[in-house]
Design an enzyme around this catalytic site. Sequence first.
Site, PDB file in Angstrom:
ATOM      1  N   ASP A 222       0.828  -1.198   0.000  1.00 27.88           N
ATOM      2  CA  ASP A 222       0.000   0.000   0.000  1.00 27.88           C
ATOM      3  C   ASP A 222       0.869   1.257   0.000  1.00 27.88           C
ATOM      4  O   ASP A 222       1.859   1.340   0.730  1.00 27.88           O
ATOM      5  CB  ASP A 222      -0.896  -0.017   1.243  1.00 27.88           C
ATOM      6  CG  ASP A 222      -1.858   1.149   1.295  1.00 27.88           C
ATOM      7  OD1 ASP A 222      -2.722   1.241   0.407  1.00 27.88           O
ATOM      8  OD2 ASP A 222      -1.737   1.972   2.227  1.00 27.88           O
ATOM      9  N   GLU A 259       1.719  -0.447  -5.128  1.00 28.56           N
ATOM     10  CA  GLU A 259       0.798   0.626  -5.499  1.00 28.56           C
ATOM     11  C   GLU A 259       1.647   1.870  -5.771  1.00 28.56           C
ATOM     12  O   GLU A 259       2.001   2.610  -4.856  1.00 28.56           O
ATOM     13  CB  GLU A 259      -0.211   0.892  -4.385  1.00 28.56           C
ATOM     14  CG  GLU A 259      -1.219   1.967  -4.758  1.00 28.56           C
ATOM     15  CD  GLU A 259      -2.090   2.432  -3.598  1.00 28.56           C
ATOM     16  OE1 GLU A 259      -3.215   2.892  -3.845  1.00 28.56           O
ATOM     17  OE2 GLU A 259      -1.625   2.360  -2.429  1.00 28.56           O
TER      18      GLU A 259
END
Length: 514
Positions: A222, A259
């Site tokens: 993330d 990401e």
Amino acid sequence: MTPEVLTHTPTVGTKIVGASGVHYELFVRAFADSNNDGIGDLNGVTQKLDYLRDLGISAIWLMPINPSPTYHKYDITDFYGIDPDYGTLADFRRLIEEAHKRDIAVLMDLVIHHTSIKHHWFQEAAKGPDNPYRSFYKWMLPDEIKRRNLATRDITADSNERSPWHYVPGANTKNPATEKYYGMFWSGMPDLNFDHRPLREEIYKIVRYWLTEVGVDGFRLDAARHLYREAEEPKNHQFWEEFGQVVQAAKPGAYLVGEVWTRPSKVAPYFRGLQANFNFDLALELEEIIRRGNDENDVMAFLHETQLAYGEVNDQFIDALILSNHDQNRIGSLLKGDQNKLKVAANLLLTLPGNPYLYYGEEIGMLGMKPDEHIREPFIWNVGKNDPNRARWMPARYSTSRTVRPLAQQQTDPTSLFQHYKRLIAFRNGHPILTDNRSRLRLSGIRQKGIIAFGRQNAQGSVWIVQNLSKSPINVVLSAAEQAVDAVQFHTLPSTLLTKGTLALPAFGLAVLG
């Protein structure tokens, strides 16, 4: 202490998660409820593994499952625990065991950019400058923030707060010696300080625990681009390279997908440590050309340049492909539920070079528009009382049994979107080039309005894909490269016909030539 330096390539013979197959992102809370408490859980996922195997999925990415005070769980309070909403560590171990029996890998969402404000690290750090956890986070005096104009220059990403610099709740804000902490996304999620070596080592302990003691197969990372600010981005590259070395030392072949949303030349350095990164720009381009019915932007030229940039850094890169995810409006709504266009979206996702990710429910055409809760609505297994596994943690606004045909109905309809996905995935999984997520793009010479065409190649050879984006049949004039093939290996509509130099392609139809 610097970890042992390894190359990008794991041990010879190691199975590389992500090198082949189709992955599936699921929000545990919304997927399947096993105990009728209204909340999807890990046992619910375990119960649906046969469904995922039948669909042809080779790996699942679970959005965060660690303890958290929020419904989405991206603000973690314990990196070693399982949120009670979802079950227990024993439940998770059983999920991994059962997934592996079905040749399905399990990827965790690893959220290390920040913690919850309620994490014990932050609770300790907030006690004052002398606390040993203080340097796990980023602190600065208000006067220094003002002098450097950081309150307005450092822009928060996801909240309406004026500044990413925050006082600890209850702090004496009138005392000029009271420091603020940095929280890029939200005051409830303070950023971690990766310049502090003890913090890095704690992160590596967490990673080793899940890989070696629990048995996960890799991580979705993330906010991978935001550990450091943009001006310090080379530090991001260095960290993830080190991180990748730690992961491969712990579990050779473990899969890391980042990401990282920026232009391709700036994504490329992240492949020094990560096997894969999501291609967000391509997702935007695909939605636009499918909606318009024409490739005016020359998406293949963009993808070719992207692959060249990635390959300069790591020739073993994996391009992670999506149509939408938990942070974006669902492709079903963006294409207004048009089943023909949703089938075109599936065609491109599953034939373009790279590792495709389905966001849970895309295979049945689920809908959703922001705010975030409404792009994370419960999966629709069946209708009403016949749907005991449906999570009911929130009332659905977009995806209901009236707006989206439940899976049970689509499973019995050979023309449904679900059956389209299933058939296409089965073909892809059995094809030596299409299932190779490291096979590379070949540019096609076809230039016709309403058509997008491209090739895929690896050591096994090459294959050509031709997609009609339009609502009218088109006789596609093949270029010299495509004319060298002599067969339609796969088509989505029966009136597809290959004759010498010409491919008759029905409206919205796809053909694979080889």
